[in-house]
Write an enzyme that holds these catalytic residues in place. Structure first.
Site, PDB file in Angstrom:
ATOM      1  N   ASP A 146      -7.264 -10.889 -30.477  1.00 37.08           N
ATOM      2  CA  ASP A 146      -7.914 -12.028 -30.815  1.00 37.08           C
ATOM      3  C   ASP A 146      -7.379 -12.478 -32.152  1.00 37.08           C
ATOM      4  OD1 ASP A 146      -9.614 -12.062 -28.809  1.00 37.08           O
ATOM      5  OD2 ASP A 146     -11.509 -11.617 -29.616  1.00 37.08           O
TER       6      ASP A 146
HETATM    7  P1  NAP Z   1      -9.577  -7.430 -30.129  1.00 34.36           P
HETATM    8  O1  NAP Z   1      -9.673  -8.654 -30.030  1.00 34.36           O
HETATM    9  O2  NAP Z   1     -11.224  -6.664 -29.817  1.00 34.36           O
HETATM   10  O3  NAP Z   1      -8.595  -6.455 -29.789  1.00 34.36           O
HETATM   11  C1  NAP Z   1      -8.381  -5.023 -29.700  1.00 34.36           C
HETATM   12  C2  NAP Z   1      -7.662  -4.592 -28.574  1.00 34.36           C
HETATM   13  O4  NAP Z   1      -7.364  -3.294 -28.953  1.00 34.36           O
HETATM   14  C3  NAP Z   1      -8.236  -4.817 -27.307  1.00 34.36           C
HETATM   15  O5  NAP Z   1      -7.618  -5.912 -26.609  1.00 34.36           O
HETATM   16  C4  NAP Z   1      -7.689  -3.691 -26.476  1.00 34.36           C
HETATM   17  O6  NAP Z   1      -6.582  -3.926 -25.609  1.00 34.36           O
HETATM   18  C5  NAP Z   1      -7.026  -2.709 -27.701  1.00 34.36           C
HETATM   19  N1  NAP Z   1      -7.298  -1.211 -27.705  1.00 34.36           N
HETATM   20  C6  NAP Z   1      -8.553  -0.828 -27.699  1.00 34.36           C
HETATM   21  N2  NAP Z   1      -8.632   0.587 -27.608  1.00 34.36           N
HETATM   22  C7  NAP Z   1      -7.188   0.800 -27.728  1.00 34.36           C
HETATM   23  C8  NAP Z   1      -6.472   2.086 -28.017  1.00 34.36           C
HETATM   24  N3  NAP Z   1      -7.015   3.429 -27.976  1.00 34.36           N
HETATM   25  N4  NAP Z   1      -5.189   2.030 -28.201  1.00 34.36           N
HETATM   26  C9  NAP Z   1      -4.561   0.839 -28.010  1.00 34.36           C
HETATM   27  N5  NAP Z   1      -5.132  -0.440 -28.117  1.00 34.36           N
HETATM   28  C10 NAP Z   1      -6.543  -0.262 -27.826  1.00 34.36           C
HETATM   29  O7  NAP Z   1      -9.669  -6.792 -31.729  1.00 34.36           O
HETATM   30  P2  NAP Z   1      -8.927  -7.587 -32.818  1.00 34.36           P
HETATM   31  O8  NAP Z   1      -7.853  -8.421 -32.636  1.00 34.36           O
HETATM   32  O9  NAP Z   1      -9.079  -6.544 -34.260  1.00 34.36           O
HETATM   33  O10 NAP Z   1      -9.990  -9.204 -33.400  1.00 34.36           O
HETATM   34  C11 NAP Z   1     -11.203  -8.859 -33.846  1.00 34.36           C
HETATM   35  C12 NAP Z   1     -12.394  -9.430 -33.030  1.00 34.36           C
HETATM   36  O11 NAP Z   1     -13.654  -8.899 -32.982  1.00 34.36           O
HETATM   37  C13 NAP Z   1     -12.413 -10.913 -33.275  1.00 34.36           C
HETATM   38  O12 NAP Z   1     -12.548 -11.441 -32.025  1.00 34.36           O
HETATM   39  C14 NAP Z   1     -13.464 -10.879 -34.153  1.00 34.36           C
HETATM   40  O13 NAP Z   1     -14.104 -12.336 -34.263  1.00 34.36           O
HETATM   41  C15 NAP Z   1     -14.260 -10.041 -33.620  1.00 34.36           C
HETATM   42  N6  NAP Z   1     -15.596  -9.518 -34.691  1.00 34.36           N
HETATM   43  C16 NAP Z   1     -15.144  -9.063 -35.723  1.00 34.36           C
HETATM   44  C17 NAP Z   1     -15.931  -8.733 -36.633  1.00 34.36           C
HETATM   45  C18 NAP Z   1     -15.528  -8.279 -38.323  1.00 34.36           C
HETATM   46  O14 NAP Z   1     -16.414  -8.323 -39.184  1.00 34.36           O
HETATM   47  N7  NAP Z   1     -14.187  -7.822 -38.334  1.00 34.36           N
HETATM   48  C19 NAP Z   1     -17.235  -8.334 -36.161  1.00 34.36           C
HETATM   49  C20 NAP Z   1     -17.646  -8.649 -34.905  1.00 34.36           C
HETATM   50  C21 NAP Z   1     -16.665  -9.286 -34.013  1.00 34.36           C
HETATM   51  P3  NAP Z   1      -6.547  -2.910 -24.230  1.00 34.36           P
HETATM   52  O15 NAP Z   1      -7.991  -2.373 -23.802  1.00 34.36           O
HETATM   53  O16 NAP Z   1      -5.243  -3.346 -23.376  1.00 34.36           O
HETATM   54  O17 NAP Z   1      -5.959  -1.679 -24.858  1.00 34.36           O
END
Ligand code: NAP
Length: 219
Positions: A146
């Protein structure tokens, strides 16, 4: 003593046949021994050959590493710093870019990078690094989705529209490490994965980064 000519001829034929069979067997065993000894050495050469991504990273002037939730899940942060320091040793300028919403809690990536020992002066906030992507040779996203999805910037109909993102799509090349093309936390598809200048490195982030470390070392 009377000679049985016919019997002698038969014995001679038999001895000749045995000699021919033994000769053929000897030649065959020599051939197969040669093949057996050649096979492992060519396999070894293949194993030593570094990946194309390793060569791309090592040839870059600047690399920006983008950690995401997948890096945290895979606990790939130590390997990420090892890769960064090896690249620095090869003269590459390496920076880490942190999106404030990366991971699942505020400061998630900062904590992991600090734990791995990444120096603070190469860690940049989104506002301080976003204008550097057009001059960046390679953006390396580790388990991020994301936080690098251009839909948040460009697609007003997207549910993540206006979420802050790192402009990795502006980098000259993009390497994305994740296990598949699945969506992240928001469930939004990421068109970035299909871009021509993006290369997916599929697998668990720790395994893939450790492989890159070995491959860059082998160059
Ligand atoms: P993300 O959008 O959740 O994407 C993480 C990606 O990591 C997933 O698409 C997954 O794809 C991959 N993944 C998972 N396990 C893996 C592994 N073992 N090895 C390699 N890849 C792996 O995370 P992000 O890009 O960091 O974005 C954060 C999201 O969380 C945002 O939407 C944000 O709004 C939300 N959020 C953030 C917070 C905060 O405070 N930081 C709190 C709540 C929500 P695959 O399954 O294809 O591997």
């Amino acid at each position: 003593m009377e000679f049985n000519t016919e019997l002698l001829i038969r014995i001679a034929y038999f001895v000749a046949a045995v000699l021919v069979i033994l000769g053929l067997k000897l030649a065959w065993s020599k051939m197969t021994r040669q093949t057996d000894t050649q096979a492992p050495s060519s396999k070894k050469k293949k194993a030593r050959k570094a990946s194309a991504e390793a060569a791309t990273l090592a040839a870059a002037k600047s690399v920006i590493i983008i950690p995401g939730y997948g890096m945290a899940i895979a606990q790939a942060h130590h390997a990420a710093w090892e890769l960064a320091s090896i690249l620095q040793g090869k003269g590459v300028r390496v920076s880490f870019a942190i999106n404030p919403v990366a991971g699942r809690m505020p400061g998630h990536m900062d904590i992991l990078l600090a734990e791995a020992g990444v120096p603070y002066d190469i860690i940049y906030d989104l506002d301080n690094i976003n204008n550097q992507f057009p001059d960046c040779d390679v953006a390396l996203a580790i388990g991020a989705n994301d936080i690098i999805n251009p839909a948040a910037r460009d697609d007003t109909s997207s549910q993540i529209y206006a979420m802050p993102i790192l402009n990795v799509d502006k980098a000259r090349k993009l390497i994305i490490i994740k296990r598949g093309q699945g969506s992240g936390f928001s469930g939004t598809e990421n068109q970035l994965f299909d871009e021509d200048h993006a290369h997916m490195c599929l697998g668990d982030a720790k395994d893939v980064v450790e492989k890159l470390v070995a491959d860059v070392k082998a160059l």
